[in-house]
Design an enzyme around this catalytic site. Structure first.
Site, PDB file in Angstrom:
ATOM      1  N   GLY A  12      30.487  -3.201  27.872  1.00  5.08           N
ATOM      2  CA  GLY A  12      30.976  -4.446  28.182  1.00  5.08           C
ATOM      3  C   GLY A  12      30.727  -4.658  29.571  1.00  5.08           C
ATOM      4  O   GLY A  12      31.291  -5.659  30.307  1.00  5.08           O
ATOM      5  N   ALA A  13      29.356  -4.432  29.756  1.00  5.87           N
ATOM      6  CA  ALA A  13      28.758  -4.709  31.148  1.00  5.87           C
ATOM      7  C   ALA A  13      28.541  -6.203  31.489  1.00  5.87           C
ATOM      8  O   ALA A  13      28.510  -6.828  32.539  1.00  5.87           O
ATOM      9  CB  ALA A  13      27.526  -4.057  31.374  1.00  5.87           C
ATOM     10  N   ASN A  64      26.465  -2.983  19.521  1.00  8.10           N
ATOM     11  CA  ASN A  64      28.059  -3.343  19.038  1.00  8.10           C
ATOM     12  C   ASN A  64      28.769  -1.739  19.011  1.00  8.10           C
ATOM     13  O   ASN A  64      28.365  -0.887  18.053  1.00  8.10           O
ATOM     14  CB  ASN A  64      28.100  -3.980  17.616  1.00  8.10           C
ATOM     15  CG  ASN A  64      29.582  -3.850  17.281  1.00  8.10           C
ATOM     16  OD1 ASN A  64      30.210  -3.436  17.778  1.00  8.10           O
ATOM     17  ND2 ASN A  64      29.673  -4.704  16.284  1.00  8.10           N
ATOM     18  N   ASN A  91      34.234   0.489  29.381  1.00  8.87           N
ATOM     19  CA  ASN A  91      35.034  -0.677  29.728  1.00  8.87           C
ATOM     20  C   ASN A  91      35.429  -1.879  28.659  1.00  8.87           C
ATOM     21  O   ASN A  91      35.876  -2.734  28.696  1.00  8.87           O
ATOM     22  CB  ASN A  91      34.262  -1.243  31.071  1.00  8.87           C
ATOM     23  CG  ASN A  91      34.724  -2.773  31.368  1.00  8.87           C
ATOM     24  OD1 ASN A  91      35.707  -2.780  31.859  1.00  8.87           O
ATOM     25  ND2 ASN A  91      33.725  -3.903  31.179  1.00  8.87           N
ATOM     26  N   SER A 148      44.772  -0.431  29.865  1.00  7.18           N
ATOM     27  CA  SER A 148      45.538  -1.763  30.509  1.00  7.18           C
ATOM     28  C   SER A 148      46.892  -1.349  30.670  1.00  7.18           C
ATOM     29  O   SER A 148      47.453  -0.385  29.960  1.00  7.18           O
ATOM     30  CB  SER A 148      45.737  -2.924  29.319  1.00  7.18           C
ATOM     31  OG  SER A 148      46.526  -3.705  29.783  1.00  7.18           O
ATOM     32  N   TYR A 172      46.587  -5.246  20.898  1.00  2.00           N
ATOM     33  CA  TYR A 172      45.878  -4.989  21.965  1.00  2.00           C
ATOM     34  C   TYR A 172      46.732  -4.033  22.831  1.00  2.00           C
ATOM     35  O   TYR A 172      46.146  -2.898  23.096  1.00  2.00           O
ATOM     36  CB  TYR A 172      45.919  -6.286  23.000  1.00  2.00           C
ATOM     37  CG  TYR A 172      45.264  -5.791  24.359  1.00  2.00           C
ATOM     38  CD1 TYR A 172      43.767  -5.780  24.492  1.00  2.00           C
ATOM     39  CD2 TYR A 172      45.795  -5.764  25.521  1.00  2.00           C
ATOM     40  CE1 TYR A 172      43.182  -5.673  25.476  1.00  2.00           C
ATOM     41  CE2 TYR A 172      45.470  -5.604  26.449  1.00  2.00           C
ATOM     42  CZ  TYR A 172      43.981  -5.678  26.939  1.00  2.00           C
ATOM     43  OH  TYR A 172      43.329  -5.399  27.965  1.00  2.00           O
ATOM     44  N   ALA A 174      48.838  -1.543  21.535  1.00  2.00           N
ATOM     45  CA  ALA A 174      48.704  -0.495  20.825  1.00  2.00           C
ATOM     46  C   ALA A 174      47.454   0.205  21.268  1.00  2.00           C
ATOM     47  O   ALA A 174      47.343   1.521  21.106  1.00  2.00           O
ATOM     48  CB  ALA A 174      49.047  -0.585  19.340  1.00  2.00           C
ATOM     49  N   LYS A 176      45.488   0.139  23.626  1.00  2.00           N
ATOM     50  CA  LYS A 176      45.452   0.456  24.993  1.00  2.00           C
ATOM     51  C   LYS A 176      46.037   1.698  25.103  1.00  2.00           C
ATOM     52  O   LYS A 176      45.818   2.513  25.805  1.00  2.00           O
ATOM     53  CB  LYS A 176      45.675  -0.573  25.811  1.00  2.00           C
ATOM     54  CG  LYS A 176      44.672  -1.746  25.842  1.00  2.00           C
ATOM     55  CD  LYS A 176      43.267  -1.102  26.370  1.00  2.00           C
ATOM     56  CE  LYS A 176      42.161  -2.261  26.747  1.00  2.00           C
ATOM     57  NZ  LYS A 176      40.956  -1.760  27.077  1.00  2.00           N
TER      58      LYS A 176
END
Ligand SMILES: NC(=O)c1ccc[n+]([C@@H]2O[C@H](COP(=O)([O-])OP(=O)(O)OC[C@H]3O[C@@H](n4cnc5c(N)ncnc54)[C@H](O)[C@@H]3O)[C@@H](O)[C@H]2O)c1
Length: 264
Positions: A12-13, A64, A91, A148, A172, A174, A176
């Site tokens: 996720g850079a 991906n 990330n 998160s 989202y 769940a 994290k």
């Protein structure tokens, strides 16, 4: 502790927090493997780092990370190019929203979208750890997962009278929660190899997923004791601390949220 022979992999850079983490690590002397599906953002980041730190090696991989085949292929490319990696930062993530930017009510989440969020936010962390484990240097390698606060509190609601007020939806949160739990399991298993596994759980960070409209930000700030959103730099500060922590903090999730949520 940092030397120019160190290498970090950041997924996720191309996003807001990932870009900040990558630039910071380059400044510390790390060579970088930057991974994202967003090729233009990766290319821009690679050019920026090579302009600012011409002596760094930067390998940009359009991968991906939900695909086992693509992750395996990426780990082979990295193994061939570098002696081994020192840090893996998981990330990348997605947080789908309604078209008006608000949270998707749980009963309206598409079944396919549930799977996509789980694969992107949780399964990818498993795949990256599994297929990059042999590339991590023994007694030196470290893993940091970006979770998160919602992974502990559950997702939000539309009124700031009820904690937490947030646009993140149930899938989202769940996913994290899974990242936080996976961090603990891997920390125990990888302890034998002296590889610590940590998580950082941001609250609301400005930019990236945190690009919210004015009224949402106003309501959000009313709930946060400091009345401030976090910044990507604050996530980087926590990362710095973890990178000097050795095995003492393995398995821990550090919450970075301006006092919005305090606890386990
Ligand atoms: N911004 C916030 O308020 C906030 C709060 C808590 C946690 N986080 C977490 O921090 C991390 C980074 O968030 P951000 O705000 O920088 O978001 P962002 O959207 O700016 O960045 C996420 C990046 O992940 C990449 N990505 C998505 N799916 C991918 C895939 N399948 N393979 C490879 N790359 C993929 C995207 O292309 C994007 O560049 C995420 O895990 C997010 O859940 C963010």
């Amino acid at each position: 502790m940092h030397s120019e022979h160190f290498t970090a992999v950041v997924t996720g850079a191309g996003g807001t927090i990932g870009t900040c983490i990558s630039s910071h690590l380059a400044g510390l002397g790390y060579n970088l493997v930057i991974i994202d599906t967003h090729k233009n953002n990766l290319d821009a980041l690679q050019s920026k780092i090579q302009r600012e730190y011409p002596e760094r090696q930067v390998l940009a991989l359009t991968v991906n990370i939900t695909s086992p085949q693509e992750v395996i292929q990426a780990s082979r490319v990295v193994q061939n190019r570098f002696y081994g990696i020192d840090v893996l930062i998981n990330n990348a993530g997605i947080s789908p929203k309604l078209s008006n930017g608000m949270r998707i009510p749980a009963l309206s989440i598409d079944d396919d979208e549930w799977d996509l969020v789980m694969e992107t936010n949780l399964k990818s962390v498993f795949l990256m750890c599994k297929y990059f484990f042999d590339v991590l240097k023994r007694d030196k390698g470290k893993i940091v997962n970006i979770a998160s606060m919602m992974g502990v509190t559950g997702s939000g609601v539309d009124t700031n009278q009820i904690f937490p007020y947030s646009v993140s939806a149930a899938h989202y949160s769940a996913s994290k929660a899974g990242v936080i739990n996976l961090t603990k399991s891997l920390a125990r298993e990888f302890s034998e190899s002296n590889v610590p596994v940590y998580a950082i759980a941001p609250g609301a960070v400005s930019g990236g997923m945190g690009k919210f409209d004015e009224s949402f930000i106003k309501n959000l700030k009313e709930q946060i004791p400091s009345h401030q959103l976090g910044t990507p730099e604050e996530i980087v500060n926590t990362l710095n601390f973890l990178l000097t922590s050795g095995m003492s903090l393995t398995g821990q999730t550090l919450h970075v949220n301006h006092g919005w949520f305090m606890g386990g």
